[in-house]
Design an enzyme around this catalytic site. Structure first.
Site, PDB file in Angstrom:
ATOM      1  N   CYS A 120       0.872  -1.178   0.000  1.00  0.00           N
ATOM      2  CA  CYS A 120       0.000   0.000   0.000  1.00  0.00           C
ATOM      3  C   CYS A 120       0.902   1.219   0.000  1.00  0.00           C
ATOM      4  O   CYS A 120       2.096   1.119   0.272  1.00  0.00           O
ATOM      5  CB  CYS A 120      -0.903   0.009   1.236  1.00  0.00           C
ATOM      6  SG  CYS A 120      -2.251   1.213   1.071  1.00  0.00           S
ATOM      7  N   CYS A 122      -0.093   4.169   1.701  1.00  0.00           N
ATOM      8  CA  CYS A 122      -0.513   5.149   2.712  1.00  0.00           C
ATOM      9  C   CYS A 122       0.543   5.467   3.771  1.00  0.00           C
ATOM     10  O   CYS A 122       0.567   6.576   4.299  1.00  0.00           O
ATOM     11  CB  CYS A 122      -1.824   4.729   3.367  1.00  0.00           C
ATOM     12  SG  CYS A 122      -1.727   3.189   4.284  1.00  0.00           S
ATOM     13  N   LYS A 196     -12.354  -4.805   1.965  1.00  0.00           N
ATOM     14  CA  LYS A 196     -11.779  -3.977   3.023  1.00  0.00           C
ATOM     15  C   LYS A 196     -12.747  -2.839   3.285  1.00  0.00           C
ATOM     16  O   LYS A 196     -12.954  -1.975   2.429  1.00  0.00           O
ATOM     17  CB  LYS A 196     -10.425  -3.458   2.582  1.00  0.00           C
ATOM     18  CG  LYS A 196      -9.788  -2.562   3.623  1.00  0.00           C
ATOM     19  CD  LYS A 196      -8.350  -2.283   3.300  1.00  0.00           C
ATOM     20  CE  LYS A 196      -7.785  -1.308   4.295  1.00  0.00           C
ATOM     21  NZ  LYS A 196      -6.414  -0.942   3.971  1.00  0.00           N
ATOM     22  N   GLU A 234     -16.552  -8.103  -5.124  1.00  0.00           N
ATOM     23  CA  GLU A 234     -15.130  -7.710  -5.095  1.00  0.00           C
ATOM     24  C   GLU A 234     -14.232  -8.950  -5.001  1.00  0.00           C
ATOM     25  O   GLU A 234     -13.196  -9.023  -5.666  1.00  0.00           O
ATOM     26  CB  GLU A 234     -14.842  -6.811  -3.882  1.00  0.00           C
ATOM     27  CG  GLU A 234     -15.414  -5.408  -3.979  1.00  0.00           C
ATOM     28  CD  GLU A 234     -14.543  -4.467  -4.804  1.00  0.00           C
ATOM     29  OE1 GLU A 234     -13.492  -4.887  -5.315  1.00  0.00           O
ATOM     30  OE2 GLU A 234     -14.952  -3.296  -4.942  1.00  0.00           O
ATOM     31  N   LYS A 249     -11.780  -7.789   5.915  1.00  0.00           N
ATOM     32  CA  LYS A 249     -11.170  -6.975   6.962  1.00  0.00           C
ATOM     33  C   LYS A 249     -12.078  -5.809   7.316  1.00  0.00           C
ATOM     34  O   LYS A 249     -12.568  -5.164   6.397  1.00  0.00           O
ATOM     35  CB  LYS A 249      -9.841  -6.473   6.412  1.00  0.00           C
ATOM     36  CG  LYS A 249      -9.144  -5.441   7.251  1.00  0.00           C
ATOM     37  CD  LYS A 249      -7.915  -4.987   6.539  1.00  0.00           C
ATOM     38  CE  LYS A 249      -7.382  -3.784   7.265  1.00  0.00           C
ATOM     39  NZ  LYS A 249      -6.297  -3.167   6.602  1.00  0.00           N
ATOM     40  N   SER A 275      -6.436  -3.757  14.293  1.00  0.00           N
ATOM     41  CA  SER A 275      -5.869  -3.084  15.472  1.00  0.00           C
ATOM     42  C   SER A 275      -6.925  -2.660  16.490  1.00  0.00           C
ATOM     43  O   SER A 275      -6.727  -2.806  17.696  1.00  0.00           O
ATOM     44  CB  SER A 275      -5.054  -1.876  15.019  1.00  0.00           C
ATOM     45  OG  SER A 275      -5.859  -0.976  14.275  1.00  0.00           O
TER      46      SER A 275
END
Ligand code: PBG
Length: 324
Positions: A120, A122, A196, A234, A249, A275
């Site tokens: 990713c 980010c 996601k 997806e 997720k 998390s």
């Protein structure tokens, strides 16, 4: 008249039979341990909200990966914290970038451990979005695809056993597959973050990776929590584009989605117990409100029962100890 014992009650009384008819198995071999790797010498930096999880320098990450592997956890998932961020996320595909260096070091020390890398942008962009942002403030899907493919390729070249794109750009699985095949990484599997969701449960992660978007949010490229049919579409699309594993997720608010994706694709399914899910359990346990060990094993069993072959969890190390 007494009620007759149910069949399961009779089986439960005989411990061995109860174990033999148990429908879902949870063992360390199903778990993946996510790790945050930073540059620096022998450093460990705590992460707010995630007691027990730290950002580790490469030498520390090598030690931690070895400890987790010794407990029977077969795989780790690496996230990199670069020294510098810029508009083009150049740290993401730098051959000497933090993830690339970490992969080489971990594979050298623990060749049998499966090393998966998160793909990713980010954590590498100055604005914290998962792709390249145009002048009009929108994420440019197609330019981002090129950089993501380049990133995945550099991870594979460093020795990653599998790459896991988490950006949610359209067409990224196909773009990664084409590039990996062209660069002689035909055997590198893609574990796609297919469903996601735009979730509130990523909060502690974004603190850990310093990847909270500086403006806007991720709702233009992450999914609406209300949509399960879309998740199935997806996942099917990702399988068609070449995904070897499809992922859902977060995990616990989306157990129905895990099941539907499993039933629809019949592909290997991973679920990411993220998390915020970890932080909730840790907070409740620290307050003495739940039995952490029992709660974690119950939740992980539930994720497996929903249809996940692979469970990615920050509790992997502790769960592996408890399951021994
Ligand atoms: C990167 C990425 C995120 C997570 C995994 N990969 C954060 C996000 O989308 O903001 C979250 C993991 C977690 O919360 O544990 N796109």
């Amino acid at each position: 008249m007494a009620f007759p014992a149910t069949r399961m009650r009779r089986l439960r009384k005989t411990g061995l039979l109860r174990d033999m008819v148990r429908e879902t198995e949870l063992s360390p071999s199903h778990l993946v341990y996510p790790m945050f790797v930073e540059l620096g010498t022998d450093s460990r930096s705590p992460i707010e909200g995630m007691p027990g999880i730290e950002r580790l320098s490469i030498s520390r990450a090598v030690e931690e990966a070895g400890a987790v592997h010794a407990l029977g956890v077969p795989a780790v998932l690496l996230f990199g914290i670069p020294a510098e961020k810029d508009e083009q996320a150049s740290g993401a595909y730098d051959e000497e970038g933090v993830v690339q260096l970490a992969v080489r070091a971990i594979k050298e020390a623990h060749p049998e451990l499966v090393v998966i890398t998160d793909v990713c942008l980010c954590a590498y962009t100055s604005h914290g979005h998962c792709g390249v942002v145009r002048d009009d403030g929108e994420v440019d899907n197609d330019i981002s695809l090129e950089l993501l493919a380049k990133t995945a390729n550099s991870h594979a070249a460093a020795g990653a056993d599998a790459v896991a794109p988490s950006d949610m750009m359209d067409g990224r699985v196909g773009a990664l597959r084409v590039q990996l095949d062209a660069e002689d990484h035909k055997e590198t599997p893609i574990i796609a973050y297919s469903a996601k969701f735009a979730s509130a449960f990523y909060g502690p992660f974004r603190d850990a990776a310093g990847s909270a978007p500086a403006f806007g949010d991720r709702r233009s490229y992450q999914m609406d929590p209300a949509n399960a049919d879309e998740a199935v579409r997806e996942a099917l699309l990702d399988v068609e584009e070449g995904a070897d594993v499809v992922m859902v997720k977060p995990a616990l608010p989306y157990l129905d989605v895990i099941r539907e994706v499993k039933d629809a694709t019949r592909a290997p399914v991973a679920a990411y117990n993220v998390s915020g899910e970890y932080a909730m359990v840790k907070a409740a346990a620290a307050a003495g409100q739940i039995d952490e060990r029992a709660a974690v094993l119950e939740a992980l069993t539930g994720i497996r029962r929903a249809g996940a072959d692979i469970v990615i969890t920050y509790h992997a190390k502790e769960a592996a100890e408890w399951l021994r």
